[in-house]
Design a protein around this motif. Sequence first.
Motif, PDB file in Angstrom:
ATOM      1  N   ALA A  49      -7.918  25.413  21.176  1.00 21.94           N
ATOM      2  CA  ALA A  49      -8.652  26.574  21.672  1.00 21.94           C
ATOM      3  C   ALA A  49      -8.172  26.969  23.065  1.00 21.94           C
ATOM      4  O   ALA A  49      -8.080  28.153  23.385  1.00 21.94           O
ATOM      5  N   THR A  50      -7.851  25.983  23.902  1.00 23.95           N
ATOM      6  CA  THR A  50      -7.313  26.273  25.238  1.00 23.95           C
ATOM      7  C   THR A  50      -6.047  27.105  25.124  1.00 23.95           C
ATOM      8  O   THR A  50      -5.881  28.113  25.820  1.00 23.95           O
ATOM      9  N   GLN A  51      -5.157  26.694  24.227  1.00 24.60           N
ATOM     10  CA  GLN A  51      -3.905  27.426  24.058  1.00 24.60           C
ATOM     11  C   GLN A  51      -4.153  28.808  23.468  1.00 24.60           C
ATOM     12  O   GLN A  51      -3.477  29.783  23.836  1.00 24.60           O
ATOM     13  N   ARG A  52      -5.135  28.918  22.589  1.00 21.26           N
ATOM     14  CA  ARG A  52      -5.444  30.229  21.995  1.00 21.26           C
ATOM     15  C   ARG A  52      -5.963  31.201  23.058  1.00 21.26           C
ATOM     16  O   ARG A  52      -5.633  32.387  23.034  1.00 21.26           O
ATOM     17  N   ILE A  53      -6.770  30.689  23.994  1.00 21.98           N
ATOM     18  CA  ILE A  53      -7.236  31.549  25.090  1.00 21.98           C
ATOM     19  C   ILE A  53      -6.046  32.017  25.921  1.00 21.98           C
ATOM     20  O   ILE A  53      -5.937  33.198  26.275  1.00 21.98           O
ATOM     21  N   ARG A  54      -5.131  31.091  26.229  1.00 20.61           N
ATOM     22  CA  ARG A  54      -3.921  31.469  26.987  1.00 20.61           C
ATOM     23  C   ARG A  54      -3.122  32.539  26.245  1.00 20.61           C
ATOM     24  O   ARG A  54      -2.630  33.497  26.844  1.00 20.61           O
ATOM     25  N   ASP A  55      -3.004  32.376  24.932  1.00 21.68           N
ATOM     26  CA  ASP A  55      -2.227  33.330  24.128  1.00 21.68           C
ATOM     27  C   ASP A  55      -2.903  34.708  24.083  1.00 21.68           C
ATOM     28  O   ASP A  55      -2.239  35.737  24.243  1.00 21.68           O
ATOM     29  N   ILE A  56      -4.222  34.729  23.873  1.00 17.91           N
ATOM     30  CA  ILE A  56      -4.953  35.995  23.784  1.00 17.91           C
ATOM     31  C   ILE A  56      -4.875  36.760  25.102  1.00 17.91           C
ATOM     32  O   ILE A  56      -4.655  37.972  25.133  1.00 17.91           O
ATOM     33  N   ARG A  57      -5.020  36.042  26.212  1.00 16.12           N
ATOM     34  CA  ARG A  57      -5.072  36.692  27.526  1.00 16.12           C
ATOM     35  C   ARG A  57      -3.739  36.696  28.261  1.00 16.12           C
ATOM     36  O   ARG A  57      -3.645  37.221  29.370  1.00 16.12           O
ATOM     37  N   HIS A  58      -2.695  36.094  27.674  1.00 18.35           N
ATOM     38  CA  HIS A  58      -1.367  35.999  28.309  1.00 18.35           C
ATOM     39  C   HIS A  58      -1.468  35.311  29.679  1.00 18.35           C
ATOM     40  O   HIS A  58      -1.002  35.824  30.696  1.00 18.35           O
ATOM     41  N   GLY A  60      -0.906  32.180  32.458  1.00 20.43           N
ATOM     42  CA  GLY A  60       0.026  31.130  32.852  1.00 20.43           C
ATOM     43  C   GLY A  60      -0.698  29.824  33.132  1.00 20.43           C
ATOM     44  O   GLY A  60      -1.922  29.743  33.053  1.00 20.43           O
ATOM     45  N   ASP A  61       0.065  28.779  33.506  1.00 15.92           N
ATOM     46  CA  ASP A  61      -0.555  27.461  33.688  1.00 15.92           C
ATOM     47  C   ASP A  61      -1.310  27.333  35.012  1.00 15.92           C
ATOM     48  O   ASP A  61      -1.967  26.325  35.269  1.00 15.92           O
ATOM     49  N   LYS A  62      -1.222  28.350  35.882  1.00 18.28           N
ATOM     50  CA  LYS A  62      -1.957  28.293  37.155  1.00 18.28           C
ATOM     51  C   LYS A  62      -3.327  28.988  37.062  1.00 18.28           C
ATOM     52  O   LYS A  62      -4.041  29.071  38.052  1.00 18.28           O
ATOM     53  N   HIS A  63      -3.659  29.478  35.883  1.00 14.98           N
ATOM     54  CA  HIS A  63      -4.946  30.157  35.728  1.00 14.98           C
ATOM     55  C   HIS A  63      -6.100  29.163  35.853  1.00 14.98           C
ATOM     56  O   HIS A  63      -6.063  28.076  35.292  1.00 14.98           O
ATOM     57  N   HIS A  64      -7.107  29.550  36.620  1.00 13.94           N
ATOM     58  CA  HIS A  64      -8.323  28.739  36.748  1.00 13.94           C
ATOM     59  C   HIS A  64      -9.237  29.008  35.549  1.00 13.94           C
ATOM     60  O   HIS A  64      -9.804  30.089  35.441  1.00 13.94           O
ATOM     61  N   PHE A  65      -9.350  28.056  34.657  1.00 15.95           N
ATOM     62  CA  PHE A  65     -10.381  28.162  33.631  1.00 15.95           C
ATOM     63  C   PHE A  65     -11.742  27.909  34.273  1.00 15.95           C
ATOM     64  O   PHE A  65     -11.838  27.269  35.317  1.00 15.95           O
ATOM     65  N   PRO A 114      -2.877  22.969  38.543  1.00 17.18           N
ATOM     66  CA  PRO A 114      -1.873  21.895  38.554  1.00 17.18           C
ATOM     67  C   PRO A 114      -1.585  21.313  39.937  1.00 17.18           C
ATOM     68  O   PRO A 114      -1.266  20.133  40.048  1.00 17.18           O
ATOM     69  N   LYS A 115      -1.686  22.120  40.983  1.00 17.69           N
ATOM     70  CA  LYS A 115      -1.390  21.611  42.326  1.00 17.69           C
ATOM     71  C   LYS A 115      -2.652  21.261  43.106  1.00 17.69           C
ATOM     72  O   LYS A 115      -2.761  20.215  43.730  1.00 17.69           O
ATOM     73  N   LYS A 116      -3.643  22.149  43.059  1.00 18.55           N
ATOM     74  CA  LYS A 116      -4.843  21.947  43.873  1.00 18.55           C
ATOM     75  C   LYS A 116      -5.837  20.978  43.249  1.00 18.55           C
ATOM     76  O   LYS A 116      -6.720  20.473  43.937  1.00 18.55           O
TER      77      LYS A 116
END
Length: 206
Positions: A49-58, A60-65, A114-116
């Motif tokens: 589901a995490t990946q599906r949200i990334r795919d739907i909204r395009h 990146g890996d720095k997005h704050h869920f 990933p960094k913070k």
Amino acid sequence: MAKYFDVHPVDPQPRAIDQIVTLLRDDALIAYPTDSCYALGARLDSHSATQRIRDIRHLGDKHHFTLVCADFAQLGQLVKIDNAAFRAIKASTPGSYTFILPATSEVPRRLAHPKKKTVGVRIPDHAVTQAILRALGEPLLSSTLLLPGEDEPMTQGWEIKEALDHQVDAVVDSGDCGTEPTTVVDFSSGTAEVVRVGAGDPSRFE
């Protein structure tokens, strides 16, 4: 095709809530209402589901869920809060705010910045969201339902069903819940910084 639930915005039907929670426990991705826009939601431990949200909204890996919590006790398990932040957040929840704080070990690493090593958390003031959270017994991984190229989130359940029928597993419709996203307050540096002004009154954090 996504299942469609017409849920009363003030007095949600328990049977509908139970069916939605059963889907969530079975790794579903849902579109659901909050006190600030519709959102996409899933269980924290759902990798797909995490990946599906990334795919739907395009995204990146720095997005704050955002991790959506039923109450302060649940929120406190996910983030590290000092006394000043505790008082400020406690006084303004439930409400249309997202707070960025250092994540605890309870938060899956893939969901933190990933960094913070921070994560966004919120306690919404919406009867349907609260009913889902209470029945589920755990926070929801969430992201505003703002599609790529659009300036505003969707506000109508039937529109969401039409647009995302093959990308989500269920649409929870409880009427229009507005287009204004949450006010985002970053506490990760130790002091409150309003990084986005939205539905929640920012003055208490300025």
